[in-house]
Design a protein around this motif. Structure first.
Motif, short mmCIF file in Angstrom:
data_model
loop_
_atom_site.label_atom_id
_atom_site.label_comp_id
_atom_site.label_asym_id
_atom_site.label_seq_id
_atom_site.Cartn_x
_atom_site.Cartn_y
_atom_site.Cartn_z
N ASN A 74 0.88 -1.17 0.00
CA ASN A 74 0.00 0.00 0.00
C ASN A 74 0.92 1.22 0.00
O ASN A 74 1.38 1.66 1.04
N ASN B 57 0.57 4.30 -0.27
CA ASN B 57 0.18 5.44 0.55
C ASN B 57 0.73 5.34 1.97
O ASN B 57 0.92 6.35 2.64
N SER B 58 1.00 4.11 2.44
CA SER B 58 1.52 3.93 3.80
C SER B 58 2.98 4.36 3.93
O SER B 58 3.45 4.60 5.04
N LYS C 119 4.50 7.11 3.35
CA LYS C 119 4.71 8.42 3.98
C LYS C 119 4.48 8.37 5.49
O LYS C 119 4.87 9.29 6.20
N ASP D 103 4.86 13.02 0.39
CA ASP D 103 3.73 12.46 -0.34
C ASP D 103 4.20 11.19 -1.03
O ASP D 103 5.35 11.09 -1.46
N SER D 104 3.32 10.23 -1.09
CA SER D 104 3.57 8.98 -1.82
C SER D 104 2.21 8.46 -2.26
O SER D 104 1.30 8.35 -1.46
N LYS D 105 2.10 8.20 -3.56
CA LYS D 105 0.82 7.69 -4.03
C LYS D 105 1.01 6.87 -5.31
O LYS D 105 1.97 7.06 -6.06
N THR E 121 6.47 10.18 -5.70
CA THR E 121 7.01 10.53 -4.40
C THR E 121 7.41 12.00 -4.38
O THR E 121 7.85 12.55 -5.39
#
Length: 145
Positions: A22, A24-25, A27, A35-37, A52
């Motif tokens: 995941n 998003n985890s 960050k 940010d990380s997505k 990132t």
């Protein structure tokens, strides 16, 4: 510059892998990630694009990354495909008696972006990696309690 750290997490590789996959985890435990997505698809897999944004030594670094290895419960590896600092991140998971030995490999080429010698940059990158692994262990160990 290559930095490798190991940590033992009191969770199974399945649970550690699920958390790491995941994006998003990231960050939450990587102290330098702002940010990380996931940019493509609904879940991380080989070929996925990731975004990132980090702040390091007061400089904002944004990059797009591609997942180049994704082996459930064993390995996640991604590398930058755009951005000012080439980098590659690898998580290797190894089951040891019901817990996970996690090896974190961070390979970065800061080059002229920071215009500083490795002897100055290396300790700072090592601190980031060490603190990130401590945070990850703390988060995941708490989930086992």
């Amino acid at each position: 510059m290559n930095i490798i750290k190991k940590v033992v997490i009191n969770q199974t590789p399945k649970k550690v892998f699920k958390y790491l996959s995941n994006f998003n985890s990231h960050k939450k435990f990587s102290v330098h990630y702002k940010d990380s997505k996931l940019l493509s698809g609904k879940k991380m897999e080989e070929g996925s694009e990731l975004f990132t944004k980090i702040i390091f030594l007061g400089r904002k670094i944004e990059s797009t990354n591609e997942v180049v290895a994704f082996v459930p419960e064993k390995e996640i590896k991604y590398k930058s495909v755009s951005g000012p600092v080439p980098a590659e991140v690898q998580f290797l998971l190894n089951e040891k008696g019901g817990v996970t030995e996690l090896t974190f490999n961070y390979d970065i080429e800061p080059g002229s972006f920071f215009n500083m010698e490795e002897m100055f940059l290396r300790p700072r990158f090592e601190d980031i990696v060490t603190n990130s692994m401590k945070n990850l262990k703390k988060i995941l160990d708490a989930m086992a309690a």
